[in-house]
Design a protein around this motif. Structure first.
Motif, PDB file in Angstrom:
ATOM      1  N   UNK A   1       3.983  12.915  -1.885  1.00 25.64           N
ATOM      2  CA  UNK A   1       4.764  11.668  -1.659  1.00 25.64           C
ATOM      3  C   UNK A   1       4.202  11.103  -0.516  1.00 25.64           C
ATOM      4  N   UNK A   2       3.885   9.747  -0.864  1.00 27.19           N
ATOM      5  CA  UNK A   2       3.242   8.734   0.026  1.00 27.19           C
ATOM      6  C   UNK A   2       4.097   7.571   0.084  1.00 27.19           C
ATOM      7  N   UNK A   3       4.715   7.092   1.309  1.00 26.82           N
ATOM      8  CA  UNK A   3       5.336   5.671   1.658  1.00 26.82           C
ATOM      9  C   UNK A   3       4.208   4.924   2.187  1.00 26.82           C
ATOM     10  N   UNK A   4       3.419   3.791   1.625  1.00 28.24           N
ATOM     11  CA  UNK A   4       2.786   2.948   1.946  1.00 28.24           C
ATOM     12  C   UNK A   4       3.071   1.540   2.058  1.00 28.24           C
ATOM     13  N   UNK A   5       3.716   0.923   3.055  1.00 30.37           N
ATOM     14  CA  UNK A   5       4.203  -0.522   2.763  1.00 30.37           C
ATOM     15  C   UNK A   5       2.905  -1.463   2.788  1.00 30.37           C
ATOM     16  N   UNK A   6       2.952  -2.342   1.833  1.00 35.89           N
ATOM     17  CA  UNK A   6       1.764  -3.149   1.687  1.00 35.89           C
ATOM     18  C   UNK A   6       2.235  -4.721   1.671  1.00 35.89           C
ATOM     19  N   UNK A   7       3.548  -4.906   1.589  1.00 30.27           N
ATOM     20  CA  UNK A   7       4.333  -6.328   1.826  1.00 30.27           C
ATOM     21  C   UNK A   7       4.077  -7.130   0.811  1.00 30.27           C
ATOM     22  N   UNK A   8       2.619  -7.290   0.312  1.00 30.54           N
ATOM     23  CA  UNK A   8       2.293  -8.302  -0.797  1.00 30.54           C
ATOM     24  C   UNK A   8       0.927  -7.702  -1.215  1.00 30.54           C
ATOM     25  N   UNK A   9       0.403  -8.577  -2.382  1.00 29.53           N
ATOM     26  CA  UNK A   9      -1.004  -8.056  -2.736  1.00 29.53           C
ATOM     27  C   UNK A   9      -2.129  -9.467  -2.757  1.00 29.53           C
ATOM     28  N   UNK A  10      -1.392 -10.464  -2.384  1.00 31.26           N
ATOM     29  CA  UNK A  10      -2.268 -11.733  -2.473  1.00 31.26           C
ATOM     30  C   UNK A  10      -3.026 -11.703  -0.927  1.00 31.26           C
ATOM     31  N   UNK A  11      -4.498 -11.805  -1.190  1.00 31.01           N
ATOM     32  CA  UNK A  11      -5.147 -11.757   0.065  1.00 31.01           C
ATOM     33  C   UNK A  11      -4.924 -12.567   1.114  1.00 31.01           C
ATOM     34  N   UNK A  12      -4.422 -14.171   0.613  1.00 31.76           N
ATOM     35  CA  UNK A  12      -4.289 -15.129   1.557  1.00 31.76           C
ATOM     36  C   UNK A  12      -3.035 -14.673   2.519  1.00 31.76           C
ATOM     37  N   UNK A  13      -2.120 -14.506   1.646  1.00 33.41           N
ATOM     38  CA  UNK A  13      -0.752 -14.149   2.443  1.00 33.41           C
ATOM     39  C   UNK A  13      -0.819 -12.911   3.110  1.00 33.41           C
ATOM     40  N   UNK A  14      -1.713 -11.937   2.813  1.00 33.81           N
ATOM     41  CA  UNK A  14      -1.472 -10.753   3.619  1.00 33.81           C
ATOM     42  C   UNK A  14      -2.465 -11.203   4.972  1.00 33.81           C
ATOM     43  N   UNK A  15      -3.460 -11.914   4.629  1.00 30.12           N
ATOM     44  CA  UNK A  15      -4.330 -12.260   5.989  1.00 30.12           C
ATOM     45  C   UNK A  15      -3.465 -13.004   7.149  1.00 30.12           C
ATOM     46  N   UNK A  16      -2.506 -14.224   6.381  1.00 35.94           N
ATOM     47  CA  UNK A  16      -1.420 -14.695   7.464  1.00 35.94           C
ATOM     48  C   UNK A  16      -0.597 -13.829   7.700  1.00 35.94           C
ATOM     49  N   UNK A  17      -0.291 -12.679   7.152  1.00 33.87           N
ATOM     50  CA  UNK A  17       0.615 -11.597   7.595  1.00 33.87           C
ATOM     51  C   UNK A  17      -0.008 -10.709   8.849  1.00 33.87           C
ATOM     52  N   UNK A  18      -1.203 -11.201   8.952  1.00 31.78           N
ATOM     53  CA  UNK A  18      -2.424 -10.179   9.718  1.00 31.78           C
ATOM     54  C   UNK A  18      -2.207  -8.678   9.268  1.00 31.78           C
ATOM     55  N   UNK A  19      -2.210  -8.575   7.789  1.00 29.57           N
ATOM     56  CA  UNK A  19      -2.140  -7.334   7.147  1.00 29.57           C
ATOM     57  C   UNK A  19      -3.573  -7.202   6.313  1.00 29.57           C
ATOM     58  N   UNK A  20      -3.913  -6.036   5.910  1.00 32.06           N
ATOM     59  CA  UNK A  20      -4.827  -5.632   5.397  1.00 32.06           C
ATOM     60  C   UNK A  20      -4.894  -5.703   3.754  1.00 32.06           C
ATOM     61  N   UNK A  21      -5.906  -6.195   2.928  1.00 35.35           N
ATOM     62  CA  UNK A  21      -6.140  -5.774   1.562  1.00 35.35           C
ATOM     63  C   UNK A  21      -6.089  -7.013   0.749  1.00 35.35           C
ATOM     64  N   UNK A  22      -6.229  -7.024  -0.422  1.00 33.84           N
ATOM     65  CA  UNK A  22      -5.726  -8.113  -1.573  1.00 33.84           C
ATOM     66  C   UNK A  22      -5.526  -7.116  -2.834  1.00 33.84           C
ATOM     67  N   UNK A  23      -5.352  -7.950  -4.058  1.00 36.05           N
ATOM     68  CA  UNK A  23      -5.230  -7.119  -5.215  1.00 36.05           C
ATOM     69  C   UNK A  23      -6.093  -6.146  -5.550  1.00 36.05           C
ATOM     70  N   UNK A  24      -7.407  -6.387  -5.517  1.00 38.02           N
ATOM     71  CA  UNK A  24      -8.532  -5.343  -6.020  1.00 38.02           C
ATOM     72  C   UNK A  24      -8.443  -4.299  -5.051  1.00 38.02           C
ATOM     73  N   UNK A  25      -8.418  -4.489  -3.375  1.00 31.25           N
ATOM     74  CA  UNK A  25      -8.643  -3.463  -2.636  1.00 31.25           C
ATOM     75  C   UNK A  25      -7.255  -2.712  -2.798  1.00 31.25           C
ATOM     76  N   UNK A  26      -6.270  -3.220  -2.878  1.00 33.19           N
ATOM     77  CA  UNK A  26      -5.050  -2.353  -3.147  1.00 33.19           C
ATOM     78  C   UNK A  26      -4.810  -1.716  -4.354  1.00 33.19           C
TER      79      UNK A  26
END
Length: 442
Positions: free
Chosen positions: A257-282
């Protein structure tokens, strides 16, 4: 007659650990602990101040206690936690009914604080947040067979929407030898399930050892006699390593069991969140995890209505969820928190739209959950007994696929009496939205 103290712990499990440490100090000093503030002479409120709804709950709780104090039921009120640490003197002015308004750095001194307010002094103190203790004996307030194990304090990720770094300070890992000592003591006292927590468990040890040591910590925890299930929450996607996955896959005590908060999948939104990733990477990450850890249960959290989120970006998120099909998911509407970078972004979404989008995601997840549960029909799963539902005339508990407090339950019948904390084999005979129904088998 001894003074009776009641604790109200709000917010997350990490806050609960802080409350349990304060409870231990109070009992050790001779104060009598009670479970209801209405039965207490003094109420201690450990507040949450993370998002707007949590702040509203804290304020409502404090006002309810103030009413008890006004009618003479309560004598004193002490407020601590994230809300007071965040607003400090402003909180002290807002709640004149409170006899003490203190920051998290004062929690270790809760006995002295209580002594002062009983001497009719009003205490308003906010020492450095880095003074917050990382270790300490606790009174376990959860069911006796499971406990949270907090392995770090604070956060250094600095997501643009989040106030936690301002409230709790930089990330500080608890030394591994202290974590293991606490885990051994918990197991000695009957705990069989550990839930490993921190603001970011996957970052554990970077500040002390120069690199993440979560995989090593988990492997050492598995060596402790008496522990049966060890669960890890709050792992960040960019720090999921093959070393960690290999340990989870190979160690029997580590639930898959793993809890992995991603918050979103859109790369632009994640960048503005200062979060990692985009759809492809996630998407690639979750496919890799499922390959490395067969049968793994994946949980995530999402935010809808982040500033600038377009209809197309939201639709992409919904389609992403349909493709990845998380086993467990929580979705929350964005809350603009003062002092955060995102609160200053110009393209804020209307709260009603953010909430509506979150509802859509959760309706979608409900359908996924129902389909996943249907696949478990006639299967046999191990569950831990949590209690007896007199209304439904059945027992209830959790499988290792479900974390305490945030995931579903399994309701089951048994021909023989059961004990809280007992592990039993359940045959699944029916399903509910997020829950399972079954019967104990030999």
């Amino acid at each position: 007659m001894s003074i009776k103290v009641g604790m109200v712990s709000l917010g997350c499990s990490k806050n609960l650990v802080d409350s349990e440490r304060m409870l231990f100090k109070l009992r050790k000093s001779g104060y009598q602990l009670v479970t209801e503030p209405g039965l207490a002479d003094v109420a201690v409120v450990n507040t949450c101040g993370f998002i707007q709804s949590a702040k509203e709950e804290a304020i409502e709780t404090i006002l309810e206690l103030a009413a008890l104090k006004a009618d003479g039921t309560l004598k004193k009120i002490i407020i601590t936690g994230c809300l007071t640490e965040r607003y400090k003197e402003e909180a002290a002015e807002l709640f004149p009914e409170a006899d003490a308004v203190i920051g998290i750095g004062c929690n270790k001194d809760i006995v002295n604080i209580l002594d002062e307010v009983l001497a009719d002094q009003r205490v308003v103190k906010f020492p450095p947040k880095l003074d917050a203790e990382l270790t300490g004996e606790r009174i376990i307030s959860t069911l006796p067979f499971f406990s949270y194990l907090k392995i770090a304090e604070g956060c250094s990720n600095c997501c643009t929407y989040c106030a936690i770094p301002m409230i709790r300070g930089k990330y500080r890992s608890v030394p591994m030898e202290d974590v293991l000592a606490e885990a051994r003591e918990l197991a000695k006292n009957g705990v069989t399930e550990l839930v490993v927590i921190a603001q970011d468990t996957s970052r554990y040890g970077e500040d002390l050892y120069g690199e993440s040591k979560l995989h090593e910590l988990l492997r050492e925890l598995c060596k402790i006699d008496g522990l049966k299930w060890i669960r890890t929450l709050y792992c960040y996607p960019e720090r999921i390593t093959d070393e960690l996955l290999d340990v989870i896959a190979s160690e029997e005590k580590l639930v898959k069991y793993l809890e992995i908060p991603i918050q979103h999948c859109d790369g632009d939104i994640l960048s503005r969140m200062n979060r990692w990733g985009d759809e492809e990477k996630l998407e690639a990450l979750f496919a890799h995890i499922r390959e490395k850890v067969p049968g793994v249960i994946l949980r995530t959290t999402l935010i809808t209505g982040f500033p600038g989120e377009t209809v197309d970006q939201f639709n992409d998120l919904a389609e992403f969820i349909q493709r990845v099909r998380f086993d467990r998911l929580g979705c929350f509407p964005y809350s603009a928190e003062e002092g955060t970078k995102a609160a200053e972004f110009p393209d804020q979404i209307e709260p009603e739209d953010a909430a509506r989008r979150a509802d859509i995601i959760m309706e979608q997840q409900l359908e996924i959950s129902c389909q996943n549960n249907q696949k478990l029909m006639d299967s046999e799963l191990e569950a831990v007994v949590e209690g007896f539902d007199r209304f439904g005339e059945c027992w209830f508990g959790r499988t290792q696929n479900d974390a305490p407090d945030i995931d579903g339950k399994v309701f089951f019948t048994s021909e023989k009496p059961l004990k809280i904390g007992e592990y039993v084999k359940i045959k699944i005979t029916d399903t509910l939205d997020y829950d399972l129904i079954g019967e104990v088998i030999a």
